[in-house]
Design a protein around this motif. Structure first.
Motif, PDB file in Angstrom:
ATOM      1  N   GLY A 193       0.875  -1.156   0.043  1.00 58.80           N
ATOM      2  CA  GLY A 193       0.005   0.066  -0.037  1.00 58.80           C
ATOM      3  C   GLY A 193       0.875   1.398   0.099  1.00 58.80           C
ATOM      4  O   GLY A 193       0.536   2.327  -0.666  1.00 58.80           O
ATOM      5  N   ALA A 280      -2.016   3.003  -2.111  1.00 58.92           N
ATOM      6  CA  ALA A 280      -3.218   3.136  -1.709  1.00 58.92           C
ATOM      7  C   ALA A 280      -4.204   4.377  -2.099  1.00 58.92           C
ATOM      8  O   ALA A 280      -5.494   4.286  -2.458  1.00 58.92           O
ATOM      9  N   ARG A 307      -4.463   0.187  -7.004  1.00 54.26           N
ATOM     10  CA  ARG A 307      -3.893   0.631  -5.679  1.00 54.26           C
ATOM     11  C   ARG A 307      -2.867  -0.197  -4.904  1.00 54.26           C
ATOM     12  O   ARG A 307      -3.020  -0.026  -3.754  1.00 54.26           O
ATOM     13  N   VAL A 308      -2.275  -1.018  -5.786  1.00 57.55           N
ATOM     14  CA  VAL A 308      -1.206  -1.880  -4.984  1.00 57.55           C
ATOM     15  C   VAL A 308       0.144  -1.881  -5.870  1.00 57.55           C
ATOM     16  O   VAL A 308      -0.118  -1.836  -7.072  1.00 57.55           O
ATOM     17  N   LYS A 354      -0.284  -3.812   1.882  1.00 57.98           N
ATOM     18  CA  LYS A 354      -1.745  -3.163   1.942  1.00 57.98           C
ATOM     19  C   LYS A 354      -2.699  -4.184   2.662  1.00 57.98           C
ATOM     20  O   LYS A 354      -2.671  -5.333   2.425  1.00 57.98           O
TER      21      LYS A 354
END
Length: 355
Positions: A193, A280, A307-308, A354
């Motif tokens: 993340g 993230a 988002r990773v 994350k």
């Protein structure tokens, strides 16, 4: 003069008769070119990617040996996640090139990349074409852009939080050793993340011929430039006087995000840089410190898919999951200048999985 002519001579050698069948038709494809920094030392392993095709008209892996002794080499064809598909030994006459064509050996399998090693200093290359492709496409070299100064291992200091660090001087750019490289290994694949990259840099002055040229402060990548550059930070000298950052994680070719930070960097003055890739929240922030005080900050959009920020322990290359490179090679395309006298130290990479 020798460095300037060396790549050209090796390019021309690819159109001479080769030691194995399946010679690349250079009338339908641009010839491979090599820069001096592409030369691998004897017994090193060159790794390449980008050979995936739905069937093969041509699938070649080879090497060029510039020395005066015959090279005894081995080509290894790999599939997804580094699975070995085929291996083949081959010889390269001194001052020439040779290759192995795997097209008739691979069947319905698909190659992802290749590895080459030789007992003499060598340049490596690979190329592939599908049955309906008139031109071959050259493989892309992966891994660090040269030998690593050393390797550091990321340690899980608490659940889901990994740290890789090296205190003290990492690299001081001098003639013949313009670029410093650190390999970073992780114990497993990581879905991050956030990644926080921190290091110190002490400018050694600006290039006398091109004072406004750029000097590499940091190039952090996952094994190759395209779609895998996490941080590319460069300082531009007088008359421009800014630091520029860019990244292209999971983006298409020729696409990136970038931002400039207007600042005059002084020779001999240590600076601390903190670069935060917040996957993230799709946001990247760069902070510049002097004597512990924040003097400048800027930010730009991130692009990590879903988002990773994915970091593969053994994905692109066996040499590491991440590579931190400091300084430019001599002879790179202007305005990229060698950073003689620049010192890089105290590298720290924090990686948070994350949740």
């Amino acid at each position: 003069m020798k460095k300037a002519l060396f790549p050209l001579a090796l390019t021309l050698s690819l159109v001479t008769p080769l030691a194995h069948a399946g010679r690349i038709n250079t009338t339908t494809s641009e010839p491979a070119t090599f820069a001096p920094q592409d030369l691998h030392s004897a017994f090193d392993t060159a790794e390449m990617a980008g050979l995936e095709r739905p069937g093969y008209r041509t699938l070649v892996v080879g090497a060029a040996v510039p020395g005066t002794v015959t090279g005894l080499c081995q080509a290894t064809l790999v599939g997804a996640r580094g699975v070995v598909l085929e291996r083949a030994p081959f010889e390269v006459a001194p001052g020439s090139s040779a290759q192995v064509d795997f097209a008739d050996r691979i069947g319905l399998r698909m190659a992802a990349g290749a590895k080459v090693t030789c007992n003499q200093p060598f340049f490596a290359y690979g190329a592939a074409a599908a049955p309906d492709q008139p031109k071959v496409v050259w493989a892309e070299g992966i891994g660090p852009n040269g030998p690593c100064n050393f390797t550091i291992n990321a340690t899980e200091v608490e659940p889901g939080f990994f740290v890789a660090n090296q205190d003290g001087t990492i690299h001081t750019a001098v003639k013949g050793k313009e670029k410093g490289i650190v390999c970073v290994k992780t114990p497993r694949d990581l879905a991050l993340g956030k990644l926080v990259l921190e290091w110190d840099v002490t400018p050694g002055g600006w290039h006398t011929r091109v004072p406004a040229g750029n000097h590499a402060m940091m190039f952090l990548h996952r094994g190759r430039f395209r779609s895998n550059t996490v941080a590319n930070v460069n300082a531009f000298g007088p008359k421009k006087s800014f630091v520029k950052m860019n990244q292209n994680v999971d983006l298409a070719a020729l696409v990136n995000t970038s931002q400039k930070m207007g600042v005059d960097l002084n020779a001999g003055t240590p600076y601390n840089v903190r670069y935060t890739y917040d996957a993230a929240n799709k946001r990247i922030t760069m902070e510049l410190y002097q004597n512990g005080a924040l003097i400048k900050t800027t930010s730009m959009d991130g692009s990590a898919r879903n988002r990773v920020l994915s970091v593969m322990a053994n994905g692109l290359t066996d040499k590491g999951a991440l590579f931190a490179e400091f300084g430019h090679f001599a002879g790179q395309h202007p305005p990229e200048m060698p950073s003689y006298g620049w010192r890089y130290s105290n590298l720290r990479i924090e990686m948070t999985v994350k949740k």
